[in-house]
Design a protein around this motif. Structure first.
Motif, PDB file in Angstrom:
ATOM      1  N   LYS A   1       9.372  -6.084 -15.407  1.00  0.00           N
ATOM      2  CA  LYS A   1       8.920  -4.837 -14.815  1.00  0.00           C
ATOM      3  C   LYS A   1       7.701  -5.113 -13.946  1.00  0.00           C
ATOM      4  O   LYS A   1       6.790  -5.821 -14.348  1.00  0.00           O
ATOM      5  CB  LYS A   1       8.557  -3.835 -15.903  1.00  0.00           C
ATOM      6  N   VAL A   2       7.694  -4.568 -12.745  1.00  0.00           N
ATOM      7  CA  VAL A   2       6.556  -4.757 -11.849  1.00  0.00           C
ATOM      8  C   VAL A   2       5.858  -3.427 -11.634  1.00  0.00           C
ATOM      9  O   VAL A   2       6.473  -2.367 -11.707  1.00  0.00           O
ATOM     10  CB  VAL A   2       6.989  -5.356 -10.493  1.00  0.00           C
ATOM     11  N   ASP A   3       4.560  -3.484 -11.387  1.00  0.00           N
ATOM     12  CA  ASP A   3       3.836  -2.247 -11.125  1.00  0.00           C
ATOM     13  C   ASP A   3       4.069  -1.800  -9.684  1.00  0.00           C
ATOM     14  O   ASP A   3       4.680  -2.507  -8.881  1.00  0.00           O
ATOM     15  CB  ASP A   3       2.352  -2.397 -11.453  1.00  0.00           C
ATOM     16  N   ALA A   4       3.579  -0.626  -9.360  1.00  0.00           N
ATOM     17  CA  ALA A   4       3.834  -0.040  -8.038  1.00  0.00           C
ATOM     18  C   ALA A   4       3.258  -0.899  -6.915  1.00  0.00           C
ATOM     19  O   ALA A   4       3.867  -1.024  -5.856  1.00  0.00           O
ATOM     20  CB  ALA A   4       3.255   1.362  -7.979  1.00  0.00           C
ATOM     21  N   ARG A   5       2.108  -1.499  -7.146  1.00  0.00           N
ATOM     22  CA  ARG A   5       1.499  -2.328  -6.102  1.00  0.00           C
ATOM     23  C   ARG A   5       2.390  -3.523  -5.788  1.00  0.00           C
ATOM     24  O   ARG A   5       2.635  -3.852  -4.626  1.00  0.00           O
ATOM     25  CB  ARG A   5       0.125  -2.805  -6.562  1.00  0.00           C
ATOM     26  N   CYS A   6       2.884  -4.188  -6.831  1.00  0.00           N
ATOM     27  CA  CYS A   6       3.764  -5.342  -6.614  1.00  0.00           C
ATOM     28  C   CYS A   6       5.053  -4.914  -5.936  1.00  0.00           C
ATOM     29  O   CYS A   6       5.554  -5.621  -5.073  1.00  0.00           O
ATOM     30  CB  CYS A   6       4.074  -6.042  -7.930  1.00  0.00           C
ATOM     31  N   GLU A   7       5.577  -3.789  -6.327  1.00  0.00           N
ATOM     32  CA  GLU A   7       6.827  -3.323  -5.714  1.00  0.00           C
ATOM     33  C   GLU A   7       6.620  -3.064  -4.228  1.00  0.00           C
ATOM     34  O   GLU A   7       7.463  -3.419  -3.404  1.00  0.00           O
ATOM     35  CB  GLU A   7       7.352  -2.070  -6.405  1.00  0.00           C
ATOM     36  N   GLY A   8       5.488  -2.477  -3.866  1.00  0.00           N
ATOM     37  CA  GLY A   8       5.181  -2.254  -2.451  1.00  0.00           C
ATOM     38  C   GLY A   8       5.053  -3.568  -1.695  1.00  0.00           C
ATOM     39  O   GLY A   8       5.514  -3.690  -0.565  1.00  0.00           O
ATOM     40  N   GLU A   9       4.430  -4.555  -2.351  1.00  0.00           N
ATOM     41  CA  GLU A   9       4.310  -5.866  -1.720  1.00  0.00           C
ATOM     42  C   GLU A   9       5.678  -6.524  -1.561  1.00  0.00           C
ATOM     43  O   GLU A   9       5.938  -7.178  -0.565  1.00  0.00           O
ATOM     44  CB  GLU A   9       3.381  -6.768  -2.538  1.00  0.00           C
ATOM     45  N   HIS A  10       6.552  -6.352  -2.543  1.00  0.00           N
ATOM     46  CA  HIS A  10       7.897  -6.913  -2.440  1.00  0.00           C
ATOM     47  C   HIS A  10       8.612  -6.342  -1.219  1.00  0.00           C
ATOM     48  O   HIS A  10       9.273  -7.071  -0.482  1.00  0.00           O
ATOM     49  CB  HIS A  10       8.715  -6.619  -3.693  1.00  0.00           C
ATOM     50  N   LEU A  11       8.477  -5.046  -1.008  1.00  0.00           N
ATOM     51  CA  LEU A  11       9.122  -4.427   0.152  1.00  0.00           C
ATOM     52  C   LEU A  11       8.545  -4.973   1.455  1.00  0.00           C
ATOM     53  O   LEU A  11       9.285  -5.256   2.396  1.00  0.00           O
ATOM     54  CB  LEU A  11       8.960  -2.908   0.091  1.00  0.00           C
ATOM     55  N   SER A  12       7.226  -5.141   1.507  1.00  0.00           N
ATOM     56  CA  SER A  12       6.594  -5.697   2.712  1.00  0.00           C
ATOM     57  C   SER A  12       7.032  -7.136   2.954  1.00  0.00           C
ATOM     58  O   SER A  12       7.302  -7.528   4.095  1.00  0.00           O
ATOM     59  CB  SER A  12       5.069  -5.638   2.581  1.00  0.00           C
ATOM     60  N   LEU A  13       7.098  -7.922   1.883  1.00  0.00           N
ATOM     61  CA  LEU A  13       7.519  -9.321   2.017  1.00  0.00           C
ATOM     62  C   LEU A  13       8.973  -9.409   2.467  1.00  0.00           C
ATOM     63  O   LEU A  13       9.324 -10.246   3.300  1.00  0.00           O
ATOM     64  CB  LEU A  13       7.319 -10.071   0.700  1.00  0.00           C
ATOM     65  N   ARG A  14       9.808  -8.560   1.921  1.00  0.00           N
ATOM     66  CA  ARG A  14      11.218  -8.553   2.352  1.00  0.00           C
ATOM     67  C   ARG A  14      11.318  -8.217   3.832  1.00  0.00           C
ATOM     68  O   ARG A  14      12.103  -8.813   4.563  1.00  0.00           O
ATOM     69  CB  ARG A  14      12.011  -7.537   1.534  1.00  0.00           C
ATOM     70  N   SER A  15      10.531  -7.256   4.270  1.00  0.00           N
ATOM     71  CA  SER A  15      10.546  -6.864   5.680  1.00  0.00           C
ATOM     72  C   SER A  15      10.086  -8.021   6.567  1.00  0.00           C
ATOM     73  O   SER A  15      10.714  -8.322   7.593  1.00  0.00           O
ATOM     74  CB  SER A  15       9.649  -5.649   5.878  1.00  0.00           C
ATOM     75  N   LEU A  16       8.995  -8.674   6.173  1.00  0.00           N
ATOM     76  CA  LEU A  16       8.519  -9.836   6.936  1.00  0.00           C
ATOM     77  C   LEU A  16       9.566 -10.942   6.961  1.00  0.00           C
ATOM     78  O   LEU A  16       9.795 -11.571   7.992  1.00  0.00           O
ATOM     79  CB  LEU A  16       7.233 -10.386   6.311  1.00  0.00           C
ATOM     80  N   ALA A  17      10.211 -11.184   5.829  1.00  0.00           N
ATOM     81  CA  ALA A  17      11.229 -12.241   5.755  1.00  0.00           C
ATOM     82  C   ALA A  17      12.422 -11.911   6.654  1.00  0.00           C
ATOM     83  O   ALA A  17      12.949 -12.793   7.331  1.00  0.00           O
ATOM     84  CB  ALA A  17      11.675 -12.444   4.312  1.00  0.00           C
ATOM     85  N   ARG A  18      12.837 -10.646   6.669  1.00  0.00           N
ATOM     86  CA  ARG A  18      13.945 -10.246   7.542  1.00  0.00           C
ATOM     87  C   ARG A  18      13.564 -10.425   9.011  1.00  0.00           C
ATOM     88  O   ARG A  18      14.354 -10.908   9.818  1.00  0.00           O
ATOM     89  CB  ARG A  18      14.343  -8.796   7.278  1.00  0.00           C
ATOM     90  N   ASP A  19      12.345 -10.020   9.355  1.00  0.00           N
ATOM     91  CA  ASP A  19      11.867 -10.189  10.734  1.00  0.00           C
ATOM     92  C   ASP A  19      11.861 -11.667  11.114  1.00  0.00           C
ATOM     93  O   ASP A  19      12.295 -12.041  12.201  1.00  0.00           O
ATOM     94  CB  ASP A  19      10.458  -9.620  10.901  1.00  0.00           C
TER      95      ASP A  19
END
Length: 69
Positions: A11-29
């Motif tokens: 389980k990840v907290d909200a901050r980590c989940e937000g970072e995961h979304l940002s990292l996924r976006s950067l990786a896709r870019d």
């Protein structure tokens, strides 16, 4: 995709989940830029790679801290 497999392992907290979304976006870019090198000059690719590396490094440091609590 393997980079983010750890998300389902705990389980990840909200901050980590937000970072995961940002990292996924950067990786896709970054993947898109690498697949289309004629559209993006080397300096752009280098900046994007550095941004992804810096963000991932900081995120992994926070996750390690979270796991060691």
């Amino acid at each position: 995709p393997l980079l983010f497999q750890h998300v389902t392992a705990r389980k990840v907290d909200a901050r980590c989940e937000g970072e995961h979304l940002s990292l996924r976006s950067l990786a896709r870019d970054f993947q898109f830029v690498l697949e289309n090198p004629s559209l993006y000059p080397y300096p752009h690719r280098a900046r994007l790679a550095a941004s992804l590396a810096d963000a991932l490094s900081a995120h992994l440091d926070r996750e390690l801290e979270f796991l060691l609590r």
